[in-house]
Scaffold this active site. Structure first.
Site, PDB file in Angstrom:
ATOM      1  N   ASP A 242       0.866  -1.160   0.000  1.00  0.00           N
ATOM      2  CA  ASP A 242       0.000   0.000   0.000  1.00  0.00           C
ATOM      3  C   ASP A 242       0.921   1.234   0.000  1.00  0.00           C
ATOM      4  OD1 ASP A 242      -2.321   1.633   0.435  1.00  0.00           O
ATOM      5  OD2 ASP A 242      -1.805   1.707   2.561  1.00  0.00           O
ATOM      6  N   LEU A 243       0.399   2.390  -0.362  1.00  0.00           N
ATOM      7  CA  LEU A 243       1.249   3.593  -0.427  1.00  0.00           C
ATOM      8  C   LEU A 243       1.061   4.487   0.808  1.00  0.00           C
ATOM      9  CD1 LEU A 243       3.149   5.486  -2.073  1.00  0.00           C
ATOM     10  CD2 LEU A 243       1.096   6.428  -3.146  1.00  0.00           C
ATOM     11  N   ASP A 244      -0.172   5.012   0.948  1.00  0.00           N
ATOM     12  CA  ASP A 244      -0.442   5.976   2.023  1.00  0.00           C
ATOM     13  C   ASP A 244      -0.392   5.277   3.385  1.00  0.00           C
ATOM     14  OD1 ASP A 244      -1.024   8.262   0.327  1.00  0.00           O
ATOM     15  OD2 ASP A 244      -2.852   7.223  -0.251  1.00  0.00           O
TER      16      ASP A 244
ATOM     17  N   THR B  55       0.983  10.319   4.184  1.00  0.00           N
ATOM     18  CA  THR B  55       0.183  11.363   3.524  1.00  0.00           C
ATOM     19  C   THR B  55      -1.092  11.677   4.300  1.00  0.00           C
ATOM     20  OG1 THR B  55      -0.588   9.554   2.169  1.00  0.00           O
ATOM     21  CG2 THR B  55       0.922  11.093   1.118  1.00  0.00           C
TER      22      THR B  55
ATOM     23  N   LYS C 268      -8.743   6.220   6.452  1.00  0.00           N
ATOM     24  CA  LYS C 268      -7.544   5.493   5.986  1.00  0.00           C
ATOM     25  C   LYS C 268      -7.930   4.323   5.092  1.00  0.00           C
ATOM     26  CE  LYS C 268      -4.145   6.719   9.441  1.00  0.00           C
ATOM     27  NZ  LYS C 268      -3.343   6.284  10.584  1.00  0.00           N
ATOM     28  N   GLY C 269      -7.331   4.279   3.923  1.00  0.00           N
ATOM     29  CA  GLY C 269      -7.582   3.172   2.995  1.00  0.00           C
ATOM     30  C   GLY C 269      -8.882   3.289   2.229  1.00  0.00           C
TER      31      GLY C 269
ATOM     32  N   ARG D  49     -11.612   8.134  -2.333  1.00  0.00           N
ATOM     33  CA  ARG D  49     -11.903   9.565  -2.189  1.00  0.00           C
ATOM     34  C   ARG D  49     -13.395   9.837  -1.995  1.00  0.00           C
ATOM     35  NH1 ARG D  49      -9.671  13.032  -6.997  1.00  0.00           N
ATOM     36  NH2 ARG D  49      -7.863  11.754  -6.457  1.00  0.00           N
TER      37      ARG D  49
ATOM     38  N   SER E 146      -2.525   0.569  -4.319  1.00  0.00           N
ATOM     39  CA  SER E 146      -3.070   1.700  -3.561  1.00  0.00           C
ATOM     40  C   SER E 146      -4.407   2.158  -4.111  1.00  0.00           C
ATOM     41  CB  SER E 146      -2.069   2.871  -3.641  1.00  0.00           C
ATOM     42  OG  SER E 146      -2.669   4.062  -3.186  1.00  0.00           O
ATOM     43  N   ALA E 147      -5.257   2.674  -3.221  1.00  0.00           N
ATOM     44  CA  ALA E 147      -6.543   3.233  -3.638  1.00  0.00           C
ATOM     45  C   ALA E 147      -6.384   4.627  -4.241  1.00  0.00           C
ATOM     46  CB  ALA E 147      -7.471   3.327  -2.423  1.00  0.00           C
ATOM     47  N   SER E 148      -5.212   5.225  -4.066  1.00  0.00           N
ATOM     48  CA  SER E 148      -5.061   6.637  -4.428  1.00  0.00           C
ATOM     49  C   SER E 148      -4.849   6.874  -5.922  1.00  0.00           C
ATOM     50  CB  SER E 148      -3.873   7.239  -3.671  1.00  0.00           C
ATOM     51  OG  SER E 148      -3.625   8.548  -4.157  1.00  0.00           O
TER      52      SER E 148
ATOM     53  N   ASN F 172      -3.711   9.578  -6.843  1.00  0.00           N
ATOM     54  CA  ASN F 172      -2.517  10.425  -6.867  1.00  0.00           C
ATOM     55  C   ASN F 172      -1.222   9.625  -6.733  1.00  0.00           C
ATOM     56  OD1 ASN F 172      -3.673  13.198  -6.938  1.00  0.00           O
ATOM     57  ND2 ASN F 172      -4.683  12.516  -5.070  1.00  0.00           N
TER      58      ASN F 172
ATOM     59  N   LYS G 143     -11.038  -1.041  -1.687  1.00  0.00           N
ATOM     60  CA  LYS G 143     -10.770  -1.954  -0.566  1.00  0.00           C
ATOM     61  C   LYS G 143     -11.943  -1.832   0.416  1.00  0.00           C
ATOM     62  CE  LYS G 143      -5.819  -0.921  -0.972  1.00  0.00           C
ATOM     63  NZ  LYS G 143      -4.659  -0.250  -0.399  1.00  0.00           N
TER      64      LYS G 143
ATOM     65  N   GLU H 281       0.103  -3.423   4.637  1.00  0.00           N
ATOM     66  CA  GLU H 281      -1.042  -2.508   4.746  1.00  0.00           C
ATOM     67  C   GLU H 281      -1.137  -1.839   6.118  1.00  0.00           C
ATOM     68  OE1 GLU H 281      -3.712  -0.940   3.902  1.00  0.00           O
ATOM     69  OE2 GLU H 281      -3.931  -1.489   1.800  1.00  0.00           O
ATOM     70  N   ASP H 282      -1.592  -0.587   6.139  1.00  0.00           N
ATOM     71  CA  ASP H 282      -1.794   0.094   7.427  1.00  0.00           C
ATOM     72  C   ASP H 282      -3.269   0.256   7.778  1.00  0.00           C
ATOM     73  OD1 ASP H 282      -2.261   2.060   5.362  1.00  0.00           O
ATOM     74  OD2 ASP H 282      -2.199   3.578   6.939  1.00  0.00           O
TER      75      ASP H 282
HETATM   76  C1  BG6 Z   1      -5.818   5.849   0.298  1.00  0.00           C
HETATM   77  C2  BG6 Z   1      -5.818   6.727   1.507  1.00  0.00           C
HETATM   78  O1  BG6 Z   1      -4.545   5.308   0.077  1.00  0.00           O
HETATM   79  O2  BG6 Z   1      -6.173   6.604  -0.867  1.00  0.00           O
HETATM   80  C3  BG6 Z   1      -7.175   7.375   1.668  1.00  0.00           C
HETATM   81  O3  BG6 Z   1      -5.532   5.940   2.648  1.00  0.00           O
HETATM   82  C4  BG6 Z   1      -7.522   8.143   0.401  1.00  0.00           C
HETATM   83  O4  BG6 Z   1      -7.155   8.236   2.783  1.00  0.00           O
HETATM   84  C5  BG6 Z   1      -7.475   7.200  -0.795  1.00  0.00           C
HETATM   85  O5  BG6 Z   1      -8.827   8.703   0.502  1.00  0.00           O
HETATM   86  C6  BG6 Z   1      -7.768   7.899  -2.114  1.00  0.00           C
HETATM   87  O6  BG6 Z   1      -6.754   8.826  -2.363  1.00  0.00           O
HETATM   88  P1  BG6 Z   1      -6.776   9.932  -3.504  1.00  0.00           P
HETATM   89  O7  BG6 Z   1      -5.365  10.438  -3.522  1.00  0.00           O
HETATM   90  O8  BG6 Z   1      -7.150   9.245  -4.785  1.00  0.00           O
HETATM   91  O9  BG6 Z   1      -7.790  10.950  -3.109  1.00  0.00           O
HETATM   92 MG    MG Z   2      -2.831   3.059   3.621  1.00  0.00          MG
END
Ligand code: BG6
Ligand code: MG
Length: 228
Positions: A10-12, A18, A46-47, A50, A115-117, A119, A146, A170-171
């Site tokens: 996982d990233l964040d 972050t 967390k996890g 958005r 990662s779910a992000s 970004n 997730k 994973e956190d």
């Molecule tokens: C997860 C974070 O990795 O990504 C969440 O733990 C975040 O807090 C999610 O909402 C989505 O991230 P992003 O960068 O696409 O808004």
């Molecule tokens: Mg995480």
């Protein structure tokens, strides 16, 4: 005998912290909407994707909006969040992460990001870790958040490794559930009280080595993919 061929990170909260930037950005939106958003509230995000995070935030504030309004709010939060992550540097990689990734690679273990992000590509670029990963699966390439296992199953598929030969780091509780749902082993990063569903929990990667990793799982073999 447990065979480990790949590790999916996982990233964040695992590679970088972050959560503090997400907190500032969500708090700013909450204040604009007229309610308070606390650190404890932030833990619930967390996890979480958005849009799902926005739903939780609005539930905390006891507010309801139309779908277009919600998209605008999520966009606004993200614009502020991006101003912070744009400034990230390799100094923000959590202690011990580069060393552990490198040691895994030197032992022939494949590495993916899960990662779910959305970004993730920008963050990996800013912290100069893009080249370290054999595969990157992030919020741009998945449709299910997730604890759905999609992100980790895609990671394993892209690496050409069976789920049972993957370990996830994973956190977040939702992330550990996702790893379990994918049929993968999981190392929790954080507090054992919170992450009890993981196979084992470490506070972070500082001082964590492949030898400790093997030891924690009991008997494991690390499959060497160097040259494949
Ligand atoms: C997860 C974070 O990795 O990504 C969440 O733990 C975040 O807090 C999610 O909402 C989505 O991230 P992003 O960068 O696409 O808004
Ligand atoms: Mg995480």
């Amino acid at each position: 005998m447990t065979k480990i061929e790949a590790c999916i990170f996982d990233l964040d909260g695992v590679i970088v912290d972050t959560a503090k930037y997400h907190f500032i950005a969500w708090k700013s939106l909450a204040e604009e909407l007229g309610f308070e958003f606390t650190h404890a509230d932030n833990e619930r995000l967390k996890g979480v994707s958005r849009m799902a995070s926005l739903e939780i935030l609005l539930e905390i504030g006891g507010l309801q909006f139309s779908e277009p309004e919600k998209w605008t709010m999520a966009e606004k939060k993200n614009t502020l969040y991006v101003t912070y992550i744009e400034e990230m540097t390799p100094d923000e990689i959590l202690p011990g992460v580069p060393e552990f990734l490198l040691e895994l690679k030197n032992n022939g273990v494949k590495i993916a990001l899960g990662s779910a992000s959305k970004n993730s590509p920008m963050i990996l670029d800013r912290i100069q870790l893009t080249g370290m990963f054999d595969a990157v699966v992030d919020g741009n390439s998945i449709t299910e958040a997730k604890p759905n296992p999609e992100v980790f199953l895609k990671g394993a598929e892209r690496l050409g490794v069976l789920p049972e030969n993957c370990v996830v780091f994973e956190d977040a509780i939702a992330g550990i559930e996702a790893a379990r749902n994918a049929g993968m082993r999981c190392v929790g990063i954080g507090e054992p009280q919170t992450l009890g569903m993981a196979d084992f929990v470490i506070p972070g990667f500082d001082g964590f080595t492949v030898s400790k990793f093997k030891g924690a799982f009991g008997e494991i073999t690390i499959e060497n993919h160097i040259g494949t």
